[in-house]
Design a protein around this motif. Structure first.
Motif, PDB file in Angstrom:
ATOM      1  N   HIS A 121      93.160 -29.058  90.268  1.00 53.45           N
ATOM      2  CA  HIS A 121      93.215 -28.288  89.027  1.00 53.45           C
ATOM      3  C   HIS A 121      91.927 -28.467  88.230  1.00 53.45           C
ATOM      4  O   HIS A 121      91.334 -29.549  88.225  1.00 53.45           O
ATOM      5  CB  HIS A 121      94.395 -28.741  88.168  1.00 53.45           C
ATOM      6  N   ASP A 122      91.528 -27.427  87.536  1.00 54.06           N
ATOM      7  CA  ASP A 122      90.312 -27.455  86.719  1.00 54.06           C
ATOM      8  C   ASP A 122      90.680 -27.835  85.282  1.00 54.06           C
ATOM      9  O   ASP A 122      91.240 -27.031  84.542  1.00 54.06           O
ATOM     10  CB  ASP A 122      89.636 -26.084  86.750  1.00 54.06           C
ATOM     11  N   ARG A 143      82.067 -23.871  87.602  1.00 52.27           N
ATOM     12  CA  ARG A 143      81.489 -22.541  87.825  1.00 52.27           C
ATOM     13  C   ARG A 143      81.721 -22.057  89.248  1.00 52.27           C
ATOM     14  O   ARG A 143      81.422 -20.902  89.566  1.00 52.27           O
ATOM     15  CB  ARG A 143      79.993 -22.593  87.519  1.00 52.27           C
ATOM     16  N   GLU A 144      82.214 -22.951  90.101  1.00 52.19           N
ATOM     17  CA  GLU A 144      82.498 -22.611  91.489  1.00 52.19           C
ATOM     18  C   GLU A 144      83.972 -22.879  91.781  1.00 52.19           C
ATOM     19  O   GLU A 144      84.612 -23.681  91.094  1.00 52.19           O
ATOM     20  CB  GLU A 144      81.614 -23.435  92.438  1.00 52.19           C
ATOM     21  N   PRO A 145      84.526 -22.237  92.816  1.00 47.26           N
ATOM     22  CA  PRO A 145      85.923 -22.505  93.190  1.00 47.26           C
ATOM     23  C   PRO A 145      86.134 -23.976  93.549  1.00 47.26           C
ATOM     24  O   PRO A 145      85.243 -24.636  94.091  1.00 47.26           O
ATOM     25  CB  PRO A 145      86.141 -21.600  94.408  1.00 47.26           C
ATOM     26  N   LEU A 146      87.328 -24.469  93.251  1.00 48.28           N
ATOM     27  CA  LEU A 146      87.669 -25.861  93.532  1.00 48.28           C
ATOM     28  C   LEU A 146      88.398 -25.974  94.869  1.00 48.28           C
ATOM     29  O   LEU A 146      88.979 -24.996  95.357  1.00 48.28           O
ATOM     30  CB  LEU A 146      88.561 -26.420  92.424  1.00 48.28           C
ATOM     31  N   ARG A 183      84.509 -25.754  82.102  1.00 44.70           N
ATOM     32  CA  ARG A 183      85.142 -25.520  83.396  1.00 44.70           C
ATOM     33  C   ARG A 183      84.109 -25.459  84.523  1.00 44.70           C
ATOM     34  O   ARG A 183      82.913 -25.302  84.290  1.00 44.70           O
ATOM     35  CB  ARG A 183      85.939 -24.216  83.363  1.00 44.70           C
ATOM     36  N   ASP A 196      91.374 -26.724  97.477  1.00 45.07           N
ATOM     37  CA  ASP A 196      92.802 -26.437  97.357  1.00 45.07           C
ATOM     38  C   ASP A 196      93.538 -27.629  96.757  1.00 45.07           C
ATOM     39  O   ASP A 196      93.284 -28.789  97.126  1.00 45.07           O
ATOM     40  CB  ASP A 196      93.394 -26.119  98.733  1.00 45.07           C
TER      41      ASP A 196
END
Length: 226
Positions: free
Chosen positions: A130-131, A122-125, A120, A127
């Motif tokens: 989906h990860d 390691r940082e926010p995606l 996955r 808006d």
């Protein structure tokens, strides 16, 4: 020989499930991963379940793959066909992109960090993205389609399953490639390997200095030039 791609791959699994199917190298990161046909089938089933259960992918819809040459591209192609959907070289209802977020789906966008074992981010995606690595592991490794594809079902743009299989030259060798196996130009080679019982060593960012040793270590029969 089956004229439907998921059945063709299922036959390869039954033929020799433990045999290496896809060995992936990235010489920029040092990553190496080897997938047998059974292991590939498990990833395909998990991903197909994800596509159908989470993203409501339906037969006849399109999926765009915006990844570099990578083992996950092969998984996504086989998963798309398993769900009865079609790959597209244009904009897809769904899209899988890498960490560059280079493409977006018309309805859903999924991203892979391209970390080892599909890890996955390691940082926010961004808006609406989906990860893949955070979601795929929750899904079962057996997939049963509600509406399986037929030989006449779309598989890649205007090409049907029967078109891709009938025009692919079966490959029984272990081959080393650097090309994108899920592009319009590369998918014929992928289908040929599945049909012929061969296997693939896929090299991204190939260090030419390592080529001769890799051919020997991986028992490669031939190198397929781009």
């Amino acid at each position: 020989m089956s004229r439907v791609l998921p059945e063709l791959f299922a036959a390869a699994v039954r033929r020799d499930g433990g045999a290496p199917f896809l060995t992936y190298y990235d010489d920029a990161t040092g990553e190496r991963i080897e997938l047998s046909t059974v292991t590939t089938a498990n990833w395909v089933a998990k991903t197909a379940n994800l596509l159908v259960d989470e993203y409501d992918l339906e037969p006849g819809e399109t999926v765009a793959i915006g990844l570099p040459p990578h083992w996950l591209g092969v998984v996504w192609a086989l998963s798309t066909w398993s769900a009865g959907a079609s790959l597209t070289s244009g904009a897809g209802a769904l899209a899988i992109t890498g960490p560059d977020f280079a493409i977006r789906g018309e309805r859903e966008t999924v991203a892979s960090a391209l970390l080892p074992l599909g890890g996955r981010f390691r940082e926010p995606l961004p808006d609406g993205v989906h990860d893949y690595g955070a979601e795929v592991y929750n899904h079962p490794d057996v997939f049963v389609p509600f509406d399986p594809p037929s030989p006449a079902s779309p598989a890649y743009d205007e090409l049907t399953h029967d078109d891709l299989i009938s025009t692919a030259e079966p490959v029984a060798d272990r081959i080393l490639v650097t090309r994108d196996l899920v592009s319009r130009d590369g998918v014929s080679l992928l289908v040929g390997v599945i049909a012929g019982g061969g296997s693939i060593v896929l090299c991204r960012n190939l260090d030419q200095v390592k080529l001769e040793r890799r051919v020997a270590d991986e028992k490669v029969d031939r190198v397929v030039e781009d």
